[in-house]
Design a protein around this motif. Structure first.
Motif, PDB file in Angstrom:
ATOM      1  N   GLY A   7     -95.351 -51.538  75.779  1.00  0.00           N
ATOM      2  CA  GLY A   7     -96.615 -51.195  75.129  1.00  0.00           C
ATOM      3  C   GLY A   7     -96.453 -50.030  74.163  1.00  0.00           C
ATOM      4  O   GLY A   7     -95.540 -49.216  74.298  1.00  0.00           O
ATOM      5  N   HIS A   8     -97.333 -49.965  73.178  1.00  0.00           N
ATOM      6  CA  HIS A   8     -97.280 -48.919  72.158  1.00  0.00           C
ATOM      7  C   HIS A   8     -98.499 -48.008  72.275  1.00  0.00           C
ATOM      8  O   HIS A   8     -99.611 -48.464  72.547  1.00  0.00           O
ATOM      9  N   LEU A   9     -98.270 -46.738  72.040  1.00  0.00           N
ATOM     10  CA  LEU A   9     -99.329 -45.737  72.053  1.00  0.00           C
ATOM     11  C   LEU A   9     -99.298 -44.978  70.732  1.00  0.00           C
ATOM     12  O   LEU A   9     -98.245 -44.488  70.315  1.00  0.00           O
ATOM     13  N   VAL A  10    -100.432 -44.902  70.052  1.00  0.00           N
ATOM     14  CA  VAL A  10    -100.554 -44.118  68.828  1.00  0.00           C
ATOM     15  C   VAL A  10    -101.525 -42.978  69.100  1.00  0.00           C
ATOM     16  O   VAL A  10    -102.631 -43.204  69.598  1.00  0.00           O
ATOM     17  N   ALA A  11    -101.106 -41.750  68.807  1.00  0.00           N
ATOM     18  CA  ALA A  11    -101.941 -40.577  69.041  1.00  0.00           C
ATOM     19  C   ALA A  11    -101.990 -39.730  67.776  1.00  0.00           C
ATOM     20  O   ALA A  11    -101.008 -39.635  67.037  1.00  0.00           O
ATOM     21  N   VAL A  12    -103.144 -39.141  67.541  1.00  0.00           N
ATOM     22  CA  VAL A  12    -103.339 -38.263  66.381  1.00  0.00           C
ATOM     23  C   VAL A  12    -103.854 -36.927  66.886  1.00  0.00           C
ATOM     24  O   VAL A  12    -104.764 -36.879  67.730  1.00  0.00           O
ATOM     25  N   MET A  13    -103.291 -35.836  66.390  1.00  0.00           N
ATOM     26  CA  MET A  13    -103.726 -34.504  66.784  1.00  0.00           C
ATOM     27  C   MET A  13    -103.854 -33.614  65.549  1.00  0.00           C
ATOM     28  O   MET A  13    -103.097 -33.763  64.582  1.00  0.00           O
ATOM     29  N   ILE A  14    -104.834 -32.718  65.570  1.00  0.00           N
ATOM     30  CA  ILE A  14    -104.943 -31.716  64.516  1.00  0.00           C
ATOM     31  C   ILE A  14    -103.730 -30.802  64.618  1.00  0.00           C
ATOM     32  O   ILE A  14    -103.321 -30.416  65.713  1.00  0.00           O
ATOM     33  N   ALA A  15    -103.135 -30.446  63.473  1.00  0.00           N
ATOM     34  CA  ALA A  15    -101.825 -29.792  63.505  1.00  0.00           C
ATOM     35  C   ALA A  15    -101.691 -28.763  62.397  1.00  0.00           C
ATOM     36  O   ALA A  15    -102.612 -28.523  61.611  1.00  0.00           O
ATOM     37  N   SER A  16    -100.507 -28.154  62.365  1.00  0.00           N
ATOM     38  CA  SER A  16    -100.095 -27.292  61.260  1.00  0.00           C
ATOM     39  C   SER A  16     -99.069 -28.029  60.404  1.00  0.00           C
ATOM     40  O   SER A  16     -98.435 -28.985  60.862  1.00  0.00           O
ATOM     41  N   LYS A  17     -98.923 -27.565  59.184  1.00  0.00           N
ATOM     42  CA  LYS A  17     -97.835 -28.063  58.352  1.00  0.00           C
ATOM     43  C   LYS A  17     -96.503 -27.596  58.950  1.00  0.00           C
ATOM     44  O   LYS A  17     -96.467 -26.764  59.859  1.00  0.00           O
ATOM     45  N   ASP A  18     -95.408 -28.123  58.425  1.00  0.00           N
ATOM     46  CA  ASP A  18     -94.089 -27.785  58.974  1.00  0.00           C
ATOM     47  C   ASP A  18     -93.782 -26.296  58.879  1.00  0.00           C
ATOM     48  O   ASP A  18     -93.012 -25.758  59.672  1.00  0.00           O
ATOM     49  N   ASP A  19     -94.396 -25.602  57.892  1.00  0.00           N
ATOM     50  CA  ASP A  19     -94.135 -24.164  57.739  1.00  0.00           C
ATOM     51  C   ASP A  19     -95.109 -23.309  58.548  1.00  0.00           C
ATOM     52  O   ASP A  19     -95.097 -22.080  58.457  1.00  0.00           O
ATOM     53  N   GLY A  20     -95.972 -23.960  59.339  1.00  0.00           N
ATOM     54  CA  GLY A  20     -96.891 -23.220  60.187  1.00  0.00           C
ATOM     55  C   GLY A  20     -98.242 -22.929  59.569  1.00  0.00           C
ATOM     56  O   GLY A  20     -99.140 -22.431  60.245  1.00  0.00           O
ATOM     57  N   THR A  21     -98.423 -23.208  58.278  1.00  0.00           N
ATOM     58  CA  THR A  21     -99.720 -23.012  57.640  1.00  0.00           C
ATOM     59  C   THR A  21    -100.611 -24.213  57.936  1.00  0.00           C
ATOM     60  O   THR A  21    -100.158 -25.239  58.418  1.00  0.00           O
ATOM     61  N   THR A  22    -101.894 -24.080  57.639  1.00  0.00           N
ATOM     62  CA  THR A  22    -102.827 -25.173  57.908  1.00  0.00           C
ATOM     63  C   THR A  22    -103.941 -25.181  56.881  1.00  0.00           C
ATOM     64  O   THR A  22    -104.306 -24.134  56.334  1.00  0.00           O
ATOM     65  N   ALA A 194    -102.867 -33.183  60.161  1.00  0.00           N
ATOM     66  CA  ALA A 194    -102.787 -33.933  61.421  1.00  0.00           C
ATOM     67  C   ALA A 194    -101.397 -34.518  61.599  1.00  0.00           C
ATOM     68  O   ALA A 194    -100.711 -34.833  60.622  1.00  0.00           O
ATOM     69  N   ILE A 195    -100.981 -34.645  62.842  1.00  0.00           N
ATOM     70  CA  ILE A 195     -99.735 -35.321  63.194  1.00  0.00           C
ATOM     71  C   ILE A 195    -100.097 -36.625  63.903  1.00  0.00           C
ATOM     72  O   ILE A 195    -100.909 -36.628  64.832  1.00  0.00           O
ATOM     73  N   MET A 196     -99.502 -37.722  63.436  1.00  0.00           N
ATOM     74  CA  MET A 196     -99.680 -39.011  64.093  1.00  0.00           C
ATOM     75  C   MET A 196     -98.350 -39.435  64.677  1.00  0.00           C
ATOM     76  O   MET A 196     -97.332 -39.441  63.987  1.00  0.00           O
ATOM     77  N   ILE A 197     -98.337 -39.759  65.968  1.00  0.00           N
ATOM     78  CA  ILE A 197     -97.096 -40.203  66.621  1.00  0.00           C
ATOM     79  C   ILE A 197     -97.289 -41.610  67.174  1.00  0.00           C
ATOM     80  O   ILE A 197     -98.387 -41.992  67.597  1.00  0.00           O
ATOM     81  N   SER A 198     -96.224 -42.368  67.136  1.00  0.00           N
ATOM     82  CA  SER A 198     -96.204 -43.715  67.720  1.00  0.00           C
ATOM     83  C   SER A 198     -95.124 -43.745  68.788  1.00  0.00           C
ATOM     84  O   SER A 198     -93.949 -43.458  68.507  1.00  0.00           O
ATOM     85  N   LEU A 199     -95.522 -44.077  70.011  1.00  0.00           N
ATOM     86  CA  LEU A 199     -94.608 -44.107  71.151  1.00  0.00           C
ATOM     87  C   LEU A 199     -94.561 -45.510  71.748  1.00  0.00           C
ATOM     88  O   LEU A 199     -95.561 -46.232  71.737  1.00  0.00           O
ATOM     89  N   LYS A 200     -93.399 -45.872  72.275  1.00  0.00           N
ATOM     90  CA  LYS A 200     -93.243 -47.142  72.983  1.00  0.00           C
ATOM     91  C   LYS A 200     -92.845 -46.869  74.414  1.00  0.00           C
ATOM     92  O   LYS A 200     -91.936 -46.053  74.672  1.00  0.00           O
ATOM     93  N   ARG A 201     -93.537 -47.490  75.353  1.00  0.00           N
ATOM     94  CA  ARG A 201     -93.218 -47.320  76.771  1.00  0.00           C
ATOM     95  C   ARG A 201     -91.954 -48.124  77.091  1.00  0.00           C
ATOM     96  O   ARG A 201     -91.872 -49.316  76.840  1.00  0.00           O
ATOM     97  N   THR A 202     -90.945 -47.455  77.634  1.00  0.00           N
ATOM     98  CA  THR A 202     -89.668 -48.121  77.901  1.00  0.00           C
ATOM     99  C   THR A 202     -89.435 -48.335  79.390  1.00  0.00           C
ATOM    100  O   THR A 202     -88.747 -49.272  79.774  1.00  0.00           O
ATOM    101  N   GLU A 203     -89.983 -47.483  80.238  1.00  0.00           N
ATOM    102  CA  GLU A 203     -89.732 -47.587  81.679  1.00  0.00           C
ATOM    103  C   GLU A 203     -90.652 -48.634  82.298  1.00  0.00           C
ATOM    104  O   GLU A 203     -91.858 -48.650  82.041  1.00  0.00           O
TER     105      GLU A 203
END
Length: 205
Positions: A7-22, A194-203
């Motif tokens: 199964g796949h999980l997509v999550a979005v979170m409010i974030a900072s840029k790579d340099d720490g600014t927002t 925002a950071i969006m991640i896509s995860l796949k359940r492997t176990e």
């Protein structure tokens, strides 16, 4: 454990840029002439007007911590996560804060005559309109109001009527500060990182 193997999980979170600014206007100022965020300036204004104390202002803050992609990846690289999930993708996004026209129209009508809540610097066809800024400020305030004012509401220093007036004053000042940052020529768009991640359940369970 609710996600099955494969199964796949997509999550979005409010974030900072790579340099720490927002781009988040609630956390940092987007104005080249201001250092403090809109909410910090709002609280300091009430301190200067002797409506609240500095101690009260310091308590009325949102405990934001907006992670960078590196910090998110560090969590996902933990052995207990990697044995269950495979990271498929991670994106850093700038998400525009869009405001329905009906909300903008309502806020425009409700804020007529309030000092600092209207500006003719930007038209509807030139960047973010004043009505959109007001609506976005109302959105931010609605999300964070409880966190900001709860220390005040628990205080015994003010009676209930005074507390209600202070909350209204903070809200009104926040609208004015948002206008200062965004209703000027060359102001940035209202955006959230925002950071969006896509995860796949492997176990397998």
């Amino acid at each position: 454990d609710e996600l099955k193997a494969g199964g796949h999980l997509v999550a979005v979170m409010i974030a900072s840029k790579d340099d720490g600014t927002t781009s988040n206007p609630f956390v940092r100022s987007q104005s080249p002439t201001e250092e403090k965020s809109c909410i910090a300036r709002s609280l300091m204004s009430l301190v200067e007007d002797k409506k609240i104390t500095m101690e009260e202002a310091e308590k009325m803050q949102c405990p934001y911590y907006l992670r960078t992609r590196a910090e998110v990846r560090e969590v996902l690289d933990a052995p207990e996560i990697r044995e269950k999930f495979e990271l498929q993708d991670m994106l850093l996004l700038e998400v525009p804060i869009t405001v329905p026209h009906s909300a903008s129209d309502n806020n425009r009508d409700n804020n007529d005559g309030k000092e600092g809540c209207r500006s003719e610097t930007l038209s509807d066809d030139d960047g973010t309109s004043p009505q959109e800024i007001i609506s976005a400020a109302e959105l931010f305030w609605g999300i964070h109001e409880n966190c900001i004012v709860s220390p005040l509401l628990m205080s015994r220093r003010h009676d209930e009527e005074k507390k209600a007036q202070i909350v209204a004053d903070i809200r009104d000042q926040f609208l004015k500060e948002m206008m200062k940052d965004f209703a000027v020529e060359g102001a940035p768009e209202l955006m959230l990182d925002a950071i969006m991640i896509s995860l796949k359940r492997t176990e397998r369970l």
